[in-house]
Design an enzyme around this catalytic site. Structure first.
Site, PDB file in Angstrom:
ATOM      1  N   ASP A  99      63.348  74.000  53.739  1.00 39.41           N
ATOM      2  CA  ASP A  99      64.209  74.219  55.083  1.00 39.41           C
ATOM      3  C   ASP A  99      63.453  73.752  56.336  1.00 39.41           C
ATOM      4  O   ASP A  99      62.591  73.232  56.293  1.00 39.41           O
ATOM      5  CB  ASP A  99      64.233  75.758  55.002  1.00 39.41           C
ATOM      6  CG  ASP A  99      62.829  76.606  55.104  1.00 39.41           C
ATOM      7  OD1 ASP A  99      61.796  75.722  54.906  1.00 39.41           O
ATOM      8  OD2 ASP A  99      62.691  77.722  54.830  1.00 39.41           O
ATOM      9  N   GLU A 158      66.665  80.634  58.481  1.00 42.07           N
ATOM     10  CA  GLU A 158      66.500  81.621  59.446  1.00 42.07           C
ATOM     11  C   GLU A 158      67.690  82.603  59.476  1.00 42.07           C
ATOM     12  O   GLU A 158      67.429  83.800  59.766  1.00 42.07           O
ATOM     13  CB  GLU A 158      65.965  81.265  60.897  1.00 42.07           C
ATOM     14  CG  GLU A 158      64.809  80.370  61.012  1.00 42.07           C
ATOM     15  CD  GLU A 158      63.617  81.141  60.459  1.00 42.07           C
ATOM     16  OE1 GLU A 158      63.643  82.420  60.169  1.00 42.07           O
ATOM     17  OE2 GLU A 158      62.454  80.497  60.323  1.00 42.07           O
TER      18      GLU A 158
END
Length: 412
Positions: A81, A142
């Protein structure tokens, strides 16, 4: 350690480590929020092309997918990520964030650097394995939305279905160590915003946000105490009473951010229902002039590591870094959406952690019983030491991938 792994990892020399460290510093200094990772995506794309991968940008809005085909054999999805957080950095590092109010406070810059390092080694050592490497650089972790966005954008129909999903996350463990928990490894997480309303005046409405949060916290912990796998936090999120914020002319007396962490679907529904009831009761008892508002900001499903996949992958990693450096950190409370890939493809997932804390610092804190004081993910003080964190992350990703790819048989 297999001969293939030894030969592939031979490329991780001092010059390569210095280059990767420079990349990490650049990514750390230029963090970008979810779905705005344009600088990062461009750098990932440039390097992926240079390594010989077939590269596609804009998957799931800002995601990048890089494919390296090495003949017949399994397809291994390697995920990193790359979004940052709305946090003001306070590490004091010379390569600290240059983007005010945005910081790589969760280590995604390290994840990205490690995967790029592993990709280059796998490309250079292609004669030592067979199959396909599917490198996925995911946006918006997130927010708990990036994996789903990539799947919905045709990740598996466009690039093929993997046989396994592998990934890693740097956390507050001694650098040089790797941790993995079989079964449910990360709790499901729901992040919500709560707003309560009141009339004008300091005595109207639910009162200061901090006091309201504390009361809700007490109620939730008491009513959910029989379910020890539930973790609940309620934090002040300004503006609080007196800020002047209004909604249709009604003052907002308290605005809170709530995180609910649960380990089963039934427990999650119970926790959400308990929260809603407690918020309404708190609002009504304080004489609020309208119903409270509860808005979902994000949701992460629980992450379940396949037991056999964990054994296979951790055995391979332990053979390289030392079996004594592989630990079981237990169930972790943070949200993580890599499991969306495994569920969508109906394949096993193995997601592990690697340490980012200076080993001596961690050892001293452990001896003093103060490891909780060591900066953790999402803290403005969190930043992994570059080494041996970087070497461990690259090594683990390469060894993990080779545990699933087929044997080599000459360059294709």
């Amino acid at each position: 350690m297999s001969d293939e792994t030894t030969r592939v990892l031979a490329g991780l020399d001092e010059a390569r480590r210095r280059e990767l460290a420079g990349l990490y510093r650049d990514l750390h200094a230029h963090p970008e929020l979810s779905f705005a990772e344009h600088h990062t995506a461009a750098e990932v794309a440039r390097r992926s092309r240079a390594y010989g991968f077939e590269m596609t940008e804009g998957v799931g809005r800002t995601g990048v997918v890089a494919v390296l085909r090495g003949g017949a054999g399994p397809t291994v999805l390697l995920r990193a990520d790359f979004d940052a957080l709305p946090v003001e950095e306070r590490t004091g590092l010379p390569y600290a964030s240059t983007s005010g109010g945005v910081m790589h406070a969760c280590g995604h810059d390290m994840h990205t650097t490690c995967l790029l390092g592993a990709m280059r080694l796998l490309a250079e050592g292609r004669e030592h394995w067979s199959g396909t490497v599917l490198a996925v650089f995911q946006p918006a972790e997130e927010m708990g939305q990036g994996a789903r966005a990539m799947v919905d954008d045709g990740l598996f129909t466009r690039f093929g279905k993997p046989d396994v999903v592998l990934g890693q996350h740097v956390i507050r463990l001694p650098a040089g160590s790797v941790g993995c928990h079989p079964g449910t490894a990360y709790a499901a997480t729901d992040v919500l915003r709560v707003r309560m309303f009141g009339a004008d005046g300091p005595d109207a409405g639910p009162g200061p946000a901090g006091a309201t949060a504390n009361r809700l916290q007490t109620v939730l912990e008491r009513e959910m105490s029989d379910a020890g796998t539930v973790r609940i936090t309620a934090d002040d999120a300004p503006p609080a009473f007196g800020s002047g914020e209004r909604d249709d002319g009604v003052p907002v007396a308290a605005r809170l951010k709530v995180s609910l962490r649960t380990c089963s679907a039934s427990l999650r529904q119970r926790a959400l229902a308990t929260l809603e009831r407690a918020v309404r009761e708190e609002s009504a008892a304080s004489g609020a002039v309208r119903d409270p508002e509860i808005t979902a900001l994000g949701a992460f499903p629980s992450l379940v590591n396949d037991v056999d996949a964990v054994d296979r992958t951790m055995t391979a990693i332990g053979a390289v870094i030392g079996a004594d450096k592989v630990v079981d950190p237990g169930l972790l409370p943070g949200g993580e959406d890599i499991g969306v890939f495994g569920t969508a493809a109906d394949v096993p997932v193995c997601f592990w952690q690697f340490g980012g804390t200076d080993p001596d610092t961690y050892a001293k804190a452990e001896a003093a019983g103060t490891t909780r004081d060591v900066p953790a993910n999402h803290s403005p003080f969190f930043a992994p030491v570059i080494e041996p964190t970087l070497t461990t992350g690259v090594t683990a990703m390469v060894a993990g991938a080779l545990a699933w790819l087929g044997p080599g048989g000459g360059r294709r």
